[in-house]
Design a protein around this motif. Sequence first.
Motif, PDB file in Angstrom:
ATOM      1  N   ASP A 151       0.844  -1.198   0.000  1.00 20.65           N
ATOM      2  CA  ASP A 151       0.000   0.000   0.000  1.00 20.65           C
ATOM      3  C   ASP A 151       0.876   1.244   0.000  1.00 20.65           C
ATOM      4  O   ASP A 151       1.963   1.261   0.584  1.00 20.65           O
ATOM      5  CB  ASP A 151      -0.886   0.043   1.250  1.00 20.65           C
ATOM      6  N   SER A 152       0.381   2.305  -0.644  1.00 24.68           N
ATOM      7  CA  SER A 152       1.107   3.577  -0.599  1.00 24.68           C
ATOM      8  C   SER A 152       0.908   4.203   0.779  1.00 24.68           C
ATOM      9  O   SER A 152      -0.175   4.156   1.348  1.00 24.68           O
ATOM     10  CB  SER A 152       0.600   4.523  -1.692  1.00 24.68           C
ATOM     11  N   GLN A 153       1.967   4.781   1.308  1.00 30.67           N
ATOM     12  CA  GLN A 153       1.930   5.394   2.632  1.00 30.67           C
ATOM     13  C   GLN A 153       2.040   6.917   2.561  1.00 30.67           C
ATOM     14  O   GLN A 153       1.418   7.633   3.329  1.00 30.67           O
ATOM     15  CB  GLN A 153       3.067   4.841   3.505  1.00 30.67           C
ATOM     16  N   ASP A 154       2.857   7.399   1.656  1.00 34.17           N
ATOM     17  CA  ASP A 154       3.122   8.834   1.585  1.00 34.17           C
ATOM     18  C   ASP A 154       2.092   9.542   0.726  1.00 34.17           C
ATOM     19  O   ASP A 154       1.414   8.941  -0.109  1.00 34.17           O
ATOM     20  CB  ASP A 154       4.501   9.096   0.958  1.00 34.17           C
ATOM     21  N   ILE A 155       1.974  10.862   0.919  1.00 34.19           N
ATOM     22  CA  ILE A 155       1.302  11.703  -0.062  1.00 34.19           C
ATOM     23  C   ILE A 155       2.117  11.593  -1.344  1.00 34.19           C
ATOM     24  O   ILE A 155       3.348  11.639  -1.311  1.00 34.19           O
ATOM     25  CB  ILE A 155       1.248  13.153   0.436  1.00 34.19           C
ATOM     26  N   CYS A 156       1.462  11.453  -2.494  1.00 31.58           N
ATOM     27  CA  CYS A 156       2.166  11.030  -3.711  1.00 31.58           C
ATOM     28  C   CYS A 156       3.311  11.957  -4.117  1.00 31.58           C
ATOM     29  O   CYS A 156       4.283  11.506  -4.684  1.00 31.58           O
ATOM     30  CB  CYS A 156       1.182  10.855  -4.859  1.00 31.58           C
ATOM     31  N   PHE A 157       3.208  13.243  -3.833  1.00 30.24           N
ATOM     32  CA  PHE A 157       4.271  14.155  -4.261  1.00 30.24           C
ATOM     33  C   PHE A 157       5.204  14.538  -3.105  1.00 30.24           C
ATOM     34  O   PHE A 157       6.006  15.457  -3.220  1.00 30.24           O
ATOM     35  CB  PHE A 157       3.677  15.422  -4.902  1.00 30.24           C
ATOM     36  N   VAL A 158       5.103  13.816  -1.974  1.00 28.08           N
ATOM     37  CA  VAL A 158       5.953  14.100  -0.811  1.00 28.08           C
ATOM     38  C   VAL A 158       6.765  12.848  -0.474  1.00 28.08           C
ATOM     39  O   VAL A 158       6.310  11.995   0.285  1.00 28.08           O
ATOM     40  CB  VAL A 158       5.119  14.538   0.409  1.00 28.08           C
ATOM     41  N   PRO A 159       7.958  12.701  -1.040  1.00 22.49           N
ATOM     42  CA  PRO A 159       8.772  11.510  -0.774  1.00 22.49           C
ATOM     43  C   PRO A 159       9.133  11.381   0.703  1.00 22.49           C
ATOM     44  O   PRO A 159       9.534  12.359   1.345  1.00 22.49           O
ATOM     45  CB  PRO A 159      10.039  11.738  -1.615  1.00 22.49           C
ATOM     46  N   ASN A 160       8.944  10.178   1.245  1.00 21.42           N
ATOM     47  CA  ASN A 160       9.354   9.860   2.624  1.00 21.42           C
ATOM     48  C   ASN A 160       8.715  10.769   3.677  1.00 21.42           C
ATOM     49  O   ASN A 160       9.243  10.928   4.771  1.00 21.42           O
ATOM     50  CB  ASN A 160      10.884   9.919   2.753  1.00 21.42           C
TER      51      ASN A 160
END
Length: 380
Positions: A212-221
């Motif tokens: 699953d994706s955890q981050d906001i898509c344009f905010v790495p890490n």
Amino acid sequence: MALDTDHPLNSLGFAKPPSQTRVVVAMSGGVDSSVVAAQLAEEGYDVVGVTLQLYDHGAALAKKGACCAGLDIHDARRVAETMGFPHYVLDYENVFKDAVIDEFADSYLAGATPVPCIRCNERVKFKDLLETARDLEADCMATGHYIQRKMGLAGAELHAAADAARDQSYFLFSTTAEQLDYLRFPLGHLKSKAETRALAARYGLPVADKPDSQDICFVPNGNYAAVIEKLRPGAAEPGEIVDSEGRVLGTHKGVIHYTIGQRRGLGIGGLEDPLYVVKLDVDTKRVIVGPKEMLSTRVVPLREINWLGDAPFDSAAEWHVMVKVRSTRPPREAVIRPLGATTATVELLTPEEGVSPGQACVFYDPASTRVLGGGWIWKG
């Protein structure tokens, strides 16, 4: 209008065969939306998969766990090929920057804690993409969100997902009644994510085991400050960390590095009692800290309210509801007092800690799973 007796309602609520029902599926490349597309294709619907390129994914190819990177576009295309339906990639980069990323940066600079995923649903996916689905002459648009759409006496209603651990109603409160008429959420009734992954495996999807994706898509890490500094050079100006009396306790490298309720990383050790960020003063570049009890909030001002109740929002002096002021917190009892059609104050019967401008306050019916809407918390 009388129903076609030869064709009872199909699983998407239309009185015609699935093969004559076109549905656009918003595909992120993740397992959830992939299962939705595969399931509808298997049921015989006229499925069209659409994936949005929301930002320059060239820089994100090496980043896993984000929902919009180039790898995810590739994964969505592979699912479409596996199940045999058309798939399109639409360049929404400029729309996404104008509608989501710029406001995200400006909100942080103003001392707020924004929730860009809500704005993305509201301003991009359920607005521009939904219009694209209409242009494609689709009967409806389906997504992989964990939320339920149920028919009530006054029309389509929004309800929390059956799996409380996966429920995404907090992020979808701004869905309008008109949008809800057109949208479908086929996963909302599932009891666990394990069921979704089992379906993906049954359909032979290449993303069945994708994390699953955890981050906001344009905010790495999860590094918000780095993104904001890139978008707004010079934004991280240093300033003072002060207590509620204005006494200087230390210095900081920029207000954008702090959020309301933060305790760790303040760099002001040696004090007897732990201190928390209780306010961000952008104008003076000050981070105000205080004891935990200063975080307690009972009255919350709201604006940009989207009301999904049957009666007009301002037709009552007050509404007794349950509310969430953070996506990760359970709903609490509250009273909403409308000030107009889209503004109100909310009184929390039990004070909450860390209520922050820029977050959403979402309303729930105390007697059911129905989502009654919500609004944006602001400073007043």
